[in-house]
Design an enzyme around this catalytic site. Structure first.
Site, short mmCIF file in Angstrom:
data_model
loop_
_atom_site.label_atom_id
_atom_site.label_comp_id
_atom_site.label_asym_id
_atom_site.label_seq_id
_atom_site.Cartn_x
_atom_site.Cartn_y
_atom_site.Cartn_z
N GLU A 27 -4.46 -4.09 5.06
CA GLU A 27 -3.39 -3.61 5.54
C GLU A 27 -3.17 -4.43 6.81
OE1 GLU A 27 -2.64 0.40 7.01
OE2 GLU A 27 -3.13 0.75 5.26
N GLU B 100 4.50 -0.04 -1.02
CA GLU B 100 3.92 1.32 -1.07
C GLU B 100 4.95 2.21 -0.25
OE1 GLU B 100 -0.19 1.09 0.94
OE2 GLU B 100 0.40 3.24 1.65
N HIS C 159 -11.14 5.36 9.34
CA HIS C 159 -11.70 6.22 10.32
C HIS C 159 -13.39 6.27 10.46
CE1 HIS C 159 -7.77 7.11 11.49
NE2 HIS C 159 -7.41 7.58 10.56
N ARG D 245 -6.13 -4.03 12.81
CA ARG D 245 -4.87 -3.99 13.63
C ARG D 245 -5.23 -5.03 14.91
NH1 ARG D 245 -2.24 1.44 13.57
NH2 ARG D 245 -1.24 0.67 15.36
N ASN E 240 -8.83 4.43 2.20
CA ASN E 240 -8.67 3.80 3.49
C ASN E 240 -9.98 4.38 4.42
OD1 ASN E 240 -8.16 3.43 6.45
ND2 ASN E 240 -6.05 2.75 5.76
N ARG F 116 -8.62 -1.64 17.00
CA ARG F 116 -9.17 -0.14 17.54
C ARG F 116 -9.97 0.45 16.45
NH1 ARG F 116 -3.59 3.30 16.82
NH2 ARG F 116 -3.10 1.69 18.32
N HIS G 28 -7.25 -1.37 7.67
CA HIS G 28 -6.21 -2.07 8.42
C HIS G 28 -6.77 -2.77 9.58
CE1 HIS G 28 -2.26 -0.83 10.61
NE2 HIS G 28 -2.42 -2.32 10.71
N HIS H 273 0.30 8.02 2.88
CA HIS H 273 0.42 8.44 4.21
C HIS H 273 0.67 9.71 4.34
CE1 HIS H 273 0.93 8.19 8.61
NE2 HIS H 273 0.57 6.96 8.56
N ARG I 135 -19.24 5.21 19.74
CA ARG I 135 -20.47 4.93 20.46
C ARG I 135 -20.98 3.32 20.41
NH1 ARG I 135 -23.75 9.28 21.46
NH2 ARG I 135 -22.32 10.92 21.96
N THR J 266 0.14 4.15 11.66
CA THR J 266 1.54 3.67 11.21
C THR J 266 2.49 4.62 11.23
OG1 THR J 266 -0.03 2.11 9.88
CG2 THR J 266 2.45 1.87 9.60
N1 PXP Z 1 -0.87 3.53 3.74
C1 PXP Z 1 -0.73 2.96 4.83
C2 PXP Z 1 0.35 1.80 4.77
C3 PXP Z 1 -1.21 3.27 6.15
O1 PXP Z 1 -0.87 2.71 7.17
C4 PXP Z 1 -1.94 4.39 6.20
C5 PXP Z 1 -2.62 4.74 7.18
O2 PXP Z 1 -3.59 3.81 7.79
C6 PXP Z 1 -2.38 5.16 4.98
C7 PXP Z 1 -1.70 4.59 3.76
C8 PXP Z 1 -3.28 6.35 4.60
O3 PXP Z 1 -2.78 7.45 5.51
P1 PXP Z 1 -3.71 8.48 5.94
O4 PXP Z 1 -4.85 8.09 6.61
O5 PXP Z 1 -2.76 9.47 6.37
O6 PXP Z 1 -4.21 9.02 4.49
#
Ligand code: PXP
Length: 237
Positions: free
Chosen positions: A69, A150, A9, A44, A6, A48, A42, A190, A17, A100
Site C-alpha cells: 500500500e 479496492e 499494526h 507510509r 494487513n 510510522r 503500508h 477498511h 518500544r 487512510t
Molecule cells: N485497505 C486499505 C487501502 C487501507 O488503507 C487499510 C488500512 O491500512 C485497510 C485496507 C485495512 O483496514 P483495517 O485496518 O481497518 O482493516
C-alpha cells in the site's frame, strides 16, 4: 473470496518500544500458515509503522502475494520500483491522519496517477486504486489503466444505523458490479471485522478483502494464528 492480512499494526506494536519484537515478518509467516492469501503493508511516508527493512524482507519471505500500500510520493514510488511487490495499492496519504481516511480522488489526480501506474506497470507490478464506491472515480481508474480497484468500505463499516448500513452496502454492490462490467478486478477493505464481513460476502464481484486492525486486535487475545484462521474460514465460505 480471498483474504489478505494487513500487518501494519504488528509494526506499530514493535515501534512502541523501539525494539525488534513483534516482528512483522514473523506475523506474515503465521498469517500465511493460518490461511491468508496475501500480505499487505503500508509503507507510509512518515514510516510510522512499516519500515523499509520490513518491505525488503517481506519481499524475500512472503510466499503468497505481497501487496504494498503506498502513496505516489516519489521516494515511495522508487522503493516500489526496486522492491517489485506483486501488487501496489495506491492510496491517498495525509500525515495527520490516524489511518487512510478515504479513497483516492482519481479524477483530480488522474495525470499523476496515470504516470505512476505506467511506471509500476513497466516493472511488472499490478496496480490497484483505493477508491470510494463512486461511479465516476471507478470509470477514471479504468481510463488511466489500473487493472484493479479496492473499494473503500469505511462508510459501510462506520454506519451507525441498520438503514445507513444497508444503503452503504447497496453502494458497494452497485460500484462492484459497475467496476466488474468494465473488466476491473474488485477488492475491498477498511474497517471490516468479524461481524460486518458477512454481508460483504454476498457481493460476488469482490474477489478479495484486505483486513488489518480487527484481526490484529483479536490476535492480542486469541493469538495471531487463530485470529487469521477464523477470518479465513468466514471469507472462504
Ligand atoms: N485497505 C486499505 C487501502 C487501507 O488503507 C487499510 C488500512 O491500512 C485497510 C485496507 C485495512 O483496514 P483495517 O485496518 O481497518 O482493516
Amino acid at each position: 473470496m480471498r483474504l489478505s492480512i494487513n500487518i501494519d499494526h504488528i509494526a506499530t506494536l514493535r515501534n512502541a518500544r523501539g525494539g525488534k519484537e513483534p516482528d512483522p515478518i514473523a506475523a506474515a509467516y503465521i498469517a500465511e500458515l493460518a490461511g491468508a492469501e496475501g500480505i499487505v503493508c503500508h509503507l507510509r511516508e512518515d514510516r510510522r509503522h512499516i519500515r523499509d527493512r520490513d518491505v525488503e524482507l517481506l519481499r524475500e519471505t512472503v510466499k503468497t502475494k505481497l501487496d504494498l500500500e503506498m502513496s505516489i510520493n516519489e521516494e515511495i514510488l522508487s522503493i516500489a520500483e526496486n522492491i517489485v511487490p506483486n501488487l501496489a495499492t495506491l492510496v491517498p496519504e495525509k500525515r495527520e491522519e490516524l489511518t487512510t481516511e478515504g479513497g483516492l480522488d482519481v479524477i483530480k489526480n488522474r495525470t499523476k496517477l496515470k504516470r505512476a501506474i505506467a511506471r509500476l506497470h513497466d516493472k511488472g507490478i499490478a496496480v490497484s486504486l483505493f477508491v470510494d464506491p463512486v461511479r465516476e472515480q471507478i470509470e477514471m481508474a479504468n481510463e488511466i489503466n489500473a487493472e484493479m480497484i479496492e473499494l473503500h468500505t469505511g462508510d459501510y463499516a462506520n454506519a451507525t444505523t441498520e438503514i445507513k448500513r444497508i444503503i452503504q452496502l447497496q453502494r458497494l454492490q452497485t460500484a462492484a458490479s459497475f467496476a466488474h462490467s468494465l473488466g476491473l478486478t474488485v477488492n475491498a477493505g477498511h474497517g471490516l471485522n468479524y461481524t460486518n464481513i458477512f454481508p460483504i460476502l454476498t457481493i460476488r464481484e469482490i474477489e478479495e478483502v484486505s483486513i488489518g486492525h480487527a484481526i490484529i486486535a483479536q490476535a492480542a487475545f486469541v493469538g495471531l494464528f487463530d485470529a487469521v484462521n477464523e477470518m479465513a474460514r468466514i471469507v472462504h465460505r
